[in-house]
Scaffold this active site. Structure first.
Site, PDB file in Angstrom:
ATOM      1  N   CYS A 241      27.074  40.111  52.161  1.00 23.01           N
ATOM      2  CA  CYS A 241      27.113  39.163  51.114  1.00 23.01           C
ATOM      3  C   CYS A 241      28.736  38.912  50.485  1.00 23.01           C
ATOM      4  O   CYS A 241      29.102  39.669  49.816  1.00 23.01           O
ATOM      5  CB  CYS A 241      26.396  39.736  49.950  1.00 23.01           C
ATOM      6  SG  CYS A 241      26.621  38.961  48.386  1.00 23.01           S
TER       7      CYS A 241
ATOM      8  N   CYS B 251      29.210  38.565  46.924  1.00 23.84           N
ATOM      9  CA  CYS B 251      29.094  40.040  46.186  1.00 23.84           C
ATOM     10  C   CYS B 251      30.471  40.645  46.369  1.00 23.84           C
ATOM     11  O   CYS B 251      31.286  41.000  45.524  1.00 23.84           O
ATOM     12  CB  CYS B 251      27.846  41.298  46.495  1.00 23.84           C
ATOM     13  SG  CYS B 251      26.295  40.121  46.509  1.00 23.84           S
ATOM     14  N   ASP B 252      30.794  40.915  47.467  1.00 24.40           N
ATOM     15  CA  ASP B 252      31.701  41.863  48.203  1.00 24.40           C
ATOM     16  C   ASP B 252      33.284  41.369  48.280  1.00 24.40           C
ATOM     17  O   ASP B 252      34.078  41.989  48.377  1.00 24.40           O
ATOM     18  CB  ASP B 252      31.286  42.747  49.283  1.00 24.40           C
ATOM     19  CG  ASP B 252      30.122  43.452  49.034  1.00 24.40           C
ATOM     20  OD1 ASP B 252      29.911  43.851  47.842  1.00 24.40           O
ATOM     21  OD2 ASP B 252      29.269  43.815  49.736  1.00 24.40           O
TER      22      ASP B 252
END
Lengths: 79, 303
Positions: free
Chosen positions: B130, B133-134
């Site tokens: 992701c 996200c990261d």
């Protein structure tokens, strides 16, 4: 219920948003750090989780990576 | 007993819910999250009515639209088993058991793994699925993005604003992505592209330190992050006795009917041509209308 809940998130991460919403719905107070803005807390998160992924959840020293509602509920002792 | 249960709340499931609410059906949505894969997309330019919108913003609009109706949505709940029992359907989840006359499966897809050495070991330690996200955790570090489709382009382009050098590793000889996105990637000086290249392994100590690639011999690329964007697999394992294709997608006809009467499916979990947000929405609408008609043309044993 006075477990201390600290979460490490980024502003763009949907799982982090779910986690925050979940804790608010359950009336659980928590400290939130946006690690994309806070280098010091990013290092702290790496230290605690031995990893590089968000969200990281620290419930009284029990550290979890990723948001699993069942595990978080269990750790908090809520339904 | 419900008229309808919808599993999943991505574009297909939410649209199915909006249609069901407007038909005043007695229904329930069971889902692990809101938005599904659509949330991960940072740059959507082909959803009619929006020249540009992020996945998160589009999903927020979907959610607002659904929530203007009084809708029962069980979040953080995962379907584990579905069986047809007489003329009704029983769904077992991690939290309970439900009975319904019709079901729409809109459970979508989940990211595919590479299956190379080190991938499991370094999951969440530099290997991520992701970028949205990261990505921010990899500020000023060198990273690799694996894949050649739209999601790989999207991840690489997001990372140009955050990371240092970006290596884009594609197994094919040219990108499968939309031309507009592929052009952007090719023109970005921070991205170095490797075609016809396989990842051999991911290595490191506590965290990822690099990947080994096979490109005219074996080569090491020192990177701290590995973003795996090689496609996805359908979330269809919770239902067994339904017809699926080789890719594990649930087979539907043009009315979103599956091989089991009363069970419909919509969106990316199905074998529908082209996995697009706007297509999934359309399929969700069709599924509810088909389920509605099914209910109205049948008699059910006592409830």
């Amino acid at each position: 219920m006075d477990k201390k809940v600290v979460i490490y998130t980024t502003s763009t991460c949907p799982h982090c948003a779910h986690l925050k919403e979940f804790l608010k719905e359950k009336d659980i107070p928590f400290e939130n750090y946006d690690v994309s803005q806070n280098r010091e807390k990013l290092l702290e998160m790496r230290e605690k989780s031995h990893g590089l992924a968000v969200p990281v959840i620290d419930i009284d020293g029990k550290v979890m990576v990723g948001f699993n509602p069942q595990l978080v509920s269990k750790e908090l002792g809520i339904k | 007993m419900y008229d309808l249960i919808i599993i999943g709340a991505g574009p297909a499931g939410i649209t199915a819910g909006i249609y069901a609410a407007r038909k005043k059906m007695n229904f329930l949505v069971i889902t692990e999250d809101i938005g599904g894969q659509a949330v991960w997309s940072s740059d959507i330019q082909n959803y009619t009515g929006y020249q540009f919108i992020s996945g998160a913003d589009l999903v927020e609009k979907f959610r607002e639209h659904l929530e203007q109706f009084k809708v029962n949505v069980n979040k953080n709940e995962k379907a584990e088993d579905v069986i047809k029992d007489g003329d009704h359907i029983i769904i077992r989840t991690n939290r309970g058991k439900y009975k319904t006359k019709t079901l729409i499966i809109a459970s979508g897809r989940t990211p595919k793994e590479m299956g190379v050495k080190g991938e499991q070991e370094f999951k969440n330690r530099g290997v991520t699925y992701c970028a949205t996200c990261d990505g921010p955790l990899f500020a000023d570090t060198d990273v690799a993005v694996i894949g050649g489709g739209n999601s790989a382009m999207d991840a690489a382009l997001q990372l140009t604003r955050i990371a240092g050098r970006i290596y884009l590793i594609d197994i094919a000889d040219k990108f499968q992505a939309d031309v507009v996105m592929a052009e952007k990637v090719k023109n970005d000086p921070k991205i170095k592209i490797f075609h016809k290249t396989r990842v051999k392994k991911i290595y490191g100590d506590k965290l990822v330190e690099g990947i080994q690639i096979e490109e005219e011999g074996i080569k090491d690329l020192p990177v701290q992050g590995v973003f795996v964007e090689i496609g996805s697999v359908p979330v269809s394992d919770f239902i067994e006795d339904i017809k699926k294709n080789k890719a594990n997608e649930i087979i539907v006809n043009c009315r979103c009917e599956t091989s089991i009467p009363g069970i419909f499916a919509a969106g990316d979990v199905t074998d529908v041509f082209s996995k697009q947000i706007i297509v999934a929405c359309g399929e969700g609408a069709k599924a509810t209308l088909a389920a509605f008609e099914y209910l109205n043309t049948r008699r059910f044993a006592d409830e």
